[in-house]
Write a protein that holds these residues in place. Sequence first.
Motif, PDB file in Angstrom:
ATOM      1  N   THR A 164       0.658  10.980  -4.729  1.00 51.78           N
ATOM      2  CA  THR A 164       0.248  11.397  -6.074  1.00 51.78           C
ATOM      3  C   THR A 164      -0.819  10.449  -6.599  1.00 51.78           C
ATOM      4  O   THR A 164      -1.848  10.880  -7.137  1.00 51.78           O
ATOM      5  CB  THR A 164       1.469  11.379  -7.029  1.00 51.78           C
ATOM      6  OG1 THR A 164       2.456  12.241  -6.492  1.00 51.78           O
ATOM      7  CG2 THR A 164       1.084  11.852  -8.415  1.00 51.78           C
ATOM      8  N   ALA A 165      -0.585   9.149  -6.419  1.00 52.82           N
ATOM      9  CA  ALA A 165      -1.574   8.161  -6.856  1.00 52.82           C
ATOM     10  C   ALA A 165      -2.892   8.373  -6.106  1.00 52.82           C
ATOM     11  O   ALA A 165      -3.985   8.251  -6.671  1.00 52.82           O
ATOM     12  CB  ALA A 165      -1.045   6.753  -6.613  1.00 52.82           C
ATOM     13  N   GLN A 166      -2.780   8.718  -4.827  1.00 51.48           N
ATOM     14  CA  GLN A 166      -3.971   8.954  -4.018  1.00 51.48           C
ATOM     15  C   GLN A 166      -4.790  10.113  -4.569  1.00 51.48           C
ATOM     16  O   GLN A 166      -6.015  10.043  -4.669  1.00 51.48           O
ATOM     17  CB  GLN A 166      -3.526   9.254  -2.579  1.00 51.48           C
ATOM     18  CG  GLN A 166      -4.651   9.322  -1.568  1.00 51.48           C
ATOM     19  CD  GLN A 166      -4.123   9.577  -0.178  1.00 51.48           C
ATOM     20  OE1 GLN A 166      -3.249  10.425   0.030  1.00 51.48           O
ATOM     21  NE2 GLN A 166      -4.638   8.852   0.794  1.00 51.48           N
ATOM     22  N   LEU A 274       4.381   2.217  -6.485  1.00 47.19           N
ATOM     23  CA  LEU A 274       4.034   3.335  -5.604  1.00 47.19           C
ATOM     24  C   LEU A 274       5.070   3.425  -4.496  1.00 47.19           C
ATOM     25  O   LEU A 274       5.423   2.420  -3.886  1.00 47.19           O
ATOM     26  CB  LEU A 274       2.642   3.142  -4.976  1.00 47.19           C
ATOM     27  CG  LEU A 274       1.436   3.056  -5.906  1.00 47.19           C
ATOM     28  CD1 LEU A 274       0.148   3.144  -5.079  1.00 47.19           C
ATOM     29  CD2 LEU A 274       1.460   4.143  -6.962  1.00 47.19           C
ATOM     30  N   LEU A 275       5.533   4.635  -4.249  1.00 45.79           N
ATOM     31  CA  LEU A 275       6.551   4.850  -3.224  1.00 45.79           C
ATOM     32  C   LEU A 275       5.943   5.544  -2.016  1.00 45.79           C
ATOM     33  O   LEU A 275       5.376   6.625  -2.128  1.00 45.79           O
ATOM     34  CB  LEU A 275       7.673   5.727  -3.785  1.00 45.79           C
ATOM     35  CG  LEU A 275       8.369   5.195  -5.038  1.00 45.79           C
ATOM     36  CD1 LEU A 275       9.325   6.241  -5.575  1.00 45.79           C
ATOM     37  CD2 LEU A 275       9.097   3.900  -4.732  1.00 45.79           C
ATOM     38  N   SER A 276       6.041   4.876  -0.888  1.00 48.23           N
ATOM     39  CA  SER A 276       5.596   5.485   0.370  1.00 48.23           C
ATOM     40  C   SER A 276       6.792   5.426   1.303  1.00 48.23           C
ATOM     41  O   SER A 276       6.896   4.562   2.162  1.00 48.23           O
ATOM     42  CB  SER A 276       4.413   4.695   0.925  1.00 48.23           C
ATOM     43  OG  SER A 276       4.085   5.151   2.215  1.00 48.23           O
ATOM     44  N   VAL A 277       7.737   6.310   1.059  1.00 45.75           N
ATOM     45  CA  VAL A 277       9.055   6.173   1.676  1.00 45.75           C
ATOM     46  C   VAL A 277       9.467   7.404   2.473  1.00 45.75           C
ATOM     47  O   VAL A 277      10.649   7.707   2.592  1.00 45.75           O
ATOM     48  CB  VAL A 277      10.119   5.854   0.606  1.00 45.75           C
ATOM     49  CG1 VAL A 277       9.919   4.442   0.088  1.00 45.75           C
ATOM     50  CG2 VAL A 277      10.078   6.845  -0.548  1.00 45.75           C
ATOM     51  N   GLY A 278       8.483   8.070   3.027  1.00 46.45           N
ATOM     52  CA  GLY A 278       8.825   9.158   3.926  1.00 46.45           C
ATOM     53  C   GLY A 278       8.364  10.509   3.441  1.00 46.45           C
ATOM     54  O   GLY A 278       8.106  10.722   2.253  1.00 46.45           O
ATOM     55  N   LEU A 279       8.228  11.401   4.400  1.00 44.90           N
ATOM     56  CA  LEU A 279       7.732  12.748   4.141  1.00 44.90           C
ATOM     57  C   LEU A 279       8.772  13.748   4.627  1.00 44.90           C
ATOM     58  O   LEU A 279       9.463  13.502   5.614  1.00 44.90           O
ATOM     59  CB  LEU A 279       6.406  12.964   4.886  1.00 44.90           C
ATOM     60  CG  LEU A 279       5.288  11.985   4.508  1.00 44.90           C
ATOM     61  CD1 LEU A 279       4.144  12.063   5.523  1.00 44.90           C
ATOM     62  CD2 LEU A 279       4.781  12.255   3.105  1.00 44.90           C
TER      63      LEU A 279
END
Lengths: 446, 125
Positions: A164-166, A274-279
């Motif tokens: 989302t931030a991206q 920022l959460l980058s915790v999986g797709l």
Amino acid sequence: MTETEMERAESAQSAAEAEQAIRRETHDLVVVGGGPAGLAAAQEAYDQGVEDIVILERDFELGGILQQCIHNGFGLHYFDEELTGPEYAQEFIENVAERGVDIRLNTMVEEVTDEKIVYAVSEDDGLTEIDAEAVVLAMGCRERTREALDIPGDRPAGVFTAGTAQRYINMEGKMPGEKAVILGSGDIGLIMARRMYLEGADVEAVLEILPYTGGLTRNVVQCLEDFDIPLRTQQTITEIYGDERVEGVTVQEVDKDFEPIPGTEYDIECDTVLLSVGLIPENELSEGAGVDMHAVTGGPVVDDGRETSVDGIYACGNVLHVHDLVDWVTEESMIAGRSVAKQLQGDIEVREDPIEIESTGAVSYVVPERITKADDDREKLPLYLRVYAPMDEVFVTVECGDEQLAREFERRAEPGEMITVDIDTEALADLPENRLTVDVVPKEEI
Amino acid sequence: MSSDTVEITCIACPVGCDVSLEVDDGEIQSIEGNTCPRGADYAKEEYRNPTRILPTTARVAGGVLPRVPVKSAEPMPKPELEDAMAEIAAVEVDAPIELGDVIVENVCDTGVDIVATRDLPATEE
């Protein structure tokens, strides 16, 4: 007429009007999703002779998530050159446009039935019902959120998924905050650390609950080390605090079972997390269509043509299993496109004896899960797989009974990097049993 | 200058060897830790002249989006990245834009151009 009768008459009339308002169409192929998977599947199906193709895309343009992935590193396998996400997307967008594929933007698919009826809505066309000969599911994936992790604490503004931030930064020109902590060191987390830093934000730390990063080494070097952004492994956020806006997070070290270790708490002041915790593959439509799902990939179970358990419904790209490189999405989607074309042309034979593919040992999953097509034009059949944990110097083996069908050496196998092993299709003609086993074996055991 | 050890993580492949260079007076004396020749080549280049592709965005007026993605057309010297960001931030380009359009010429006097990485149509009035 009585009041009830009038109501009945009115509702019958409005039902009739609604019925008229539905556009009804028939098409050979409907592709759900205009990202890299949908584009490549449509392109290949067209090139193999299917001309009546519709792509349904919910965004205002094609390209999917590639449009916000402005960094380089795409296309090294498929194009043999290093491209950014938008450049990679534009190639395929131009290709489908040149082929005259019917592209419907701002169109949301609401339902796909097991009879391949597709219901879609858009502001311009209202509700459309498409009776399709074949459907390719290419909806991609979405990010896990704070709720999926159950991070305790307040509920202030300033907590975003990295993607989302991206999108905010790269497409909409809005900075999410000034001082960020990033949870998760997968590639998106690493890429966003650099992006936030270069756009003027302070990136306090990237936290990773595992003992190792899930991202590529090159991204650790070029996104973190280049800018002295600390990567802290075996640590996680155990509380987010702040009144209206995030004011900080509490971080704790974790033990081998990922349980926070008491006494290791420390705070980091920040206004953004920022959460980058999986797709997670986005499969509500697939489940609605009744396709069988795979417990590990989170996507449909497919055969070698990427056909699901429902006849004529295919799946490819991140909706099927989350890929690390778009190049493999393209390759896989072309397999699906080609298979769709062969099926629509009645040009595909089904094996009398489907072959089941099982993953064993350190292999977490293999796609496809079965081989049902007897497609003699192929020389190689690629299997995509992942391992549970990092390993050095291993052989990936494909075996059938006592026979070894394929063996591939990997200097290093990591969960974050998909491994491909090719089976020679000739070897499938005469097998001792209808079951293949895929394993990863340390070099010294061979 | 005296003798020094420089640690570099090789990114030529996923193995990620930790390569150490013995450097004397700016001259590389020895290279250790790499498991293949690519590691030595990478470490030499990364020590002498580290370069990076810079992907970022530029402001757009009148486009379907307010930003267009851009990149340095070639790898540029790593120490110039932050100055290049400032130079790109000062620019606003008018839509429509085509992939490959030069957005900033010769950024920071590096001889490298900043180019658009997608087509960006203008808004329909």
